[in-house]
Scaffold this motif. Structure first.
Motif, PDB file in Angstrom:
ATOM      1  N   TYR A  80       0.979  -1.309  -0.007  1.00 43.95           N
ATOM      2  CA  TYR A  80       0.141  -0.137   0.017  1.00 43.95           C
ATOM      3  C   TYR A  80       0.990   1.355   0.090  1.00 43.95           C
ATOM      4  O   TYR A  80       2.013   1.088   0.474  1.00 43.95           O
ATOM      5  CB  TYR A  80      -0.848  -0.087   1.149  1.00 43.95           C
ATOM      6  CG  TYR A  80      -1.593  -1.174   1.284  1.00 43.95           C
ATOM      7  CD1 TYR A  80      -2.846  -1.552   0.618  1.00 43.95           C
ATOM      8  CD2 TYR A  80      -1.179  -2.371   2.206  1.00 43.95           C
ATOM      9  CE1 TYR A  80      -3.594  -2.825   0.801  1.00 43.95           C
ATOM     10  CE2 TYR A  80      -1.834  -3.312   2.498  1.00 43.95           C
ATOM     11  CZ  TYR A  80      -2.941  -3.514   1.741  1.00 43.95           C
ATOM     12  OH  TYR A  80      -3.595  -4.795   1.928  1.00 43.95           O
ATOM     13  N   ILE A  81       0.314   2.212  -0.616  1.00 44.66           N
ATOM     14  CA  ILE A  81       1.115   3.469  -0.946  1.00 44.66           C
ATOM     15  C   ILE A  81       0.409   4.641   0.197  1.00 44.66           C
ATOM     16  O   ILE A  81      -0.863   4.695   0.015  1.00 44.66           O
ATOM     17  CB  ILE A  81       1.296   3.970  -2.272  1.00 44.66           C
ATOM     18  CG1 ILE A  81       2.077   3.099  -2.969  1.00 44.66           C
ATOM     19  CG2 ILE A  81       2.106   5.484  -2.032  1.00 44.66           C
ATOM     20  CD1 ILE A  81       2.111   3.469  -4.451  1.00 44.66           C
ATOM     21  N   GLY A  82       1.129   5.161   1.079  1.00 43.24           N
ATOM     22  CA  GLY A  82       0.567   6.100   2.003  1.00 43.24           C
ATOM     23  C   GLY A  82      -0.494   5.652   2.521  1.00 43.24           C
ATOM     24  O   GLY A  82      -0.499   4.466   3.499  1.00 43.24           O
ATOM     25  N   HIS A  83      -1.599   6.511   2.779  1.00 39.14           N
ATOM     26  CA  HIS A  83      -2.808   6.148   3.519  1.00 39.14           C
ATOM     27  C   HIS A  83      -3.789   5.202   3.074  1.00 39.14           C
ATOM     28  O   HIS A  83      -4.701   4.843   3.562  1.00 39.14           O
ATOM     29  CB  HIS A  83      -3.635   7.477   3.905  1.00 39.14           C
ATOM     30  CG  HIS A  83      -4.194   8.049   2.945  1.00 39.14           C
ATOM     31  ND1 HIS A  83      -3.508   9.193   1.967  1.00 39.14           N
ATOM     32  CD2 HIS A  83      -5.414   8.038   2.450  1.00 39.14           C
ATOM     33  CE1 HIS A  83      -4.168   9.580   1.232  1.00 39.14           C
ATOM     34  NE2 HIS A  83      -5.445   8.932   1.531  1.00 39.14           N
ATOM     35  N   HIS A  84      -3.331   4.772   1.757  1.00 36.73           N
ATOM     36  CA  HIS A  84      -4.336   3.634   1.084  1.00 36.73           C
ATOM     37  C   HIS A  84      -3.889   2.380   1.643  1.00 36.73           C
ATOM     38  O   HIS A  84      -3.102   1.698   0.803  1.00 36.73           O
ATOM     39  CB  HIS A  84      -4.006   4.006  -0.429  1.00 36.73           C
ATOM     40  CG  HIS A  84      -4.286   5.020  -1.018  1.00 36.73           C
ATOM     41  ND1 HIS A  84      -5.511   5.936  -1.138  1.00 36.73           N
ATOM     42  CD2 HIS A  84      -3.555   6.362  -1.370  1.00 36.73           C
ATOM     43  CE1 HIS A  84      -5.521   6.864  -1.591  1.00 36.73           C
ATOM     44  NE2 HIS A  84      -4.172   7.437  -1.661  1.00 36.73           N
TER      45      HIS A  84
END
Length: 87
Positions: A80-84
């Motif tokens: 996952y990237i960042g808050h995703h």
């Protein structure tokens, strides 16, 4: 789950990702959250009278983050990237 702050020119290489993938598989870890570099701690360093080595540079583009994500996904690791994230 691992979380990795991702810094351009420091730990954003394909070689680094492959080593981390190997480590994750050896330790039965199959989920990682790649976090884009930010400078939220810069003022704290400056208040302490210290040099903040990443006052310039270090930013990751969306394209570079997606390319790293693909390496993990191709290796069977949820990435996952960042808050995703899924949680």
């Amino acid at each position: 789950m691992l979380r990795q702050p991702t810094i351009c020119g420091y730990n954003d290489s394909e070689e680094n990702a492959k080593k981390l993938i190997s480590f994750m598989k050896e330790n039965d870890l199959f989920e990682i959250n790649l976090l884009k570099f930010h400078r939220l701690g810069q003022t704290k360093w400056e208040q302490l009278g210290k040099t903040y080595d990443y006052a310039t540079g270090g930013e990751m583009t969306d394209e570079a983050m997606t390319a790293l994500q693909s390496l993990y996904l191709d290796a069977g690791i949820a990435c996952y990237i960042g808050h995703h994230t899924s949680f």
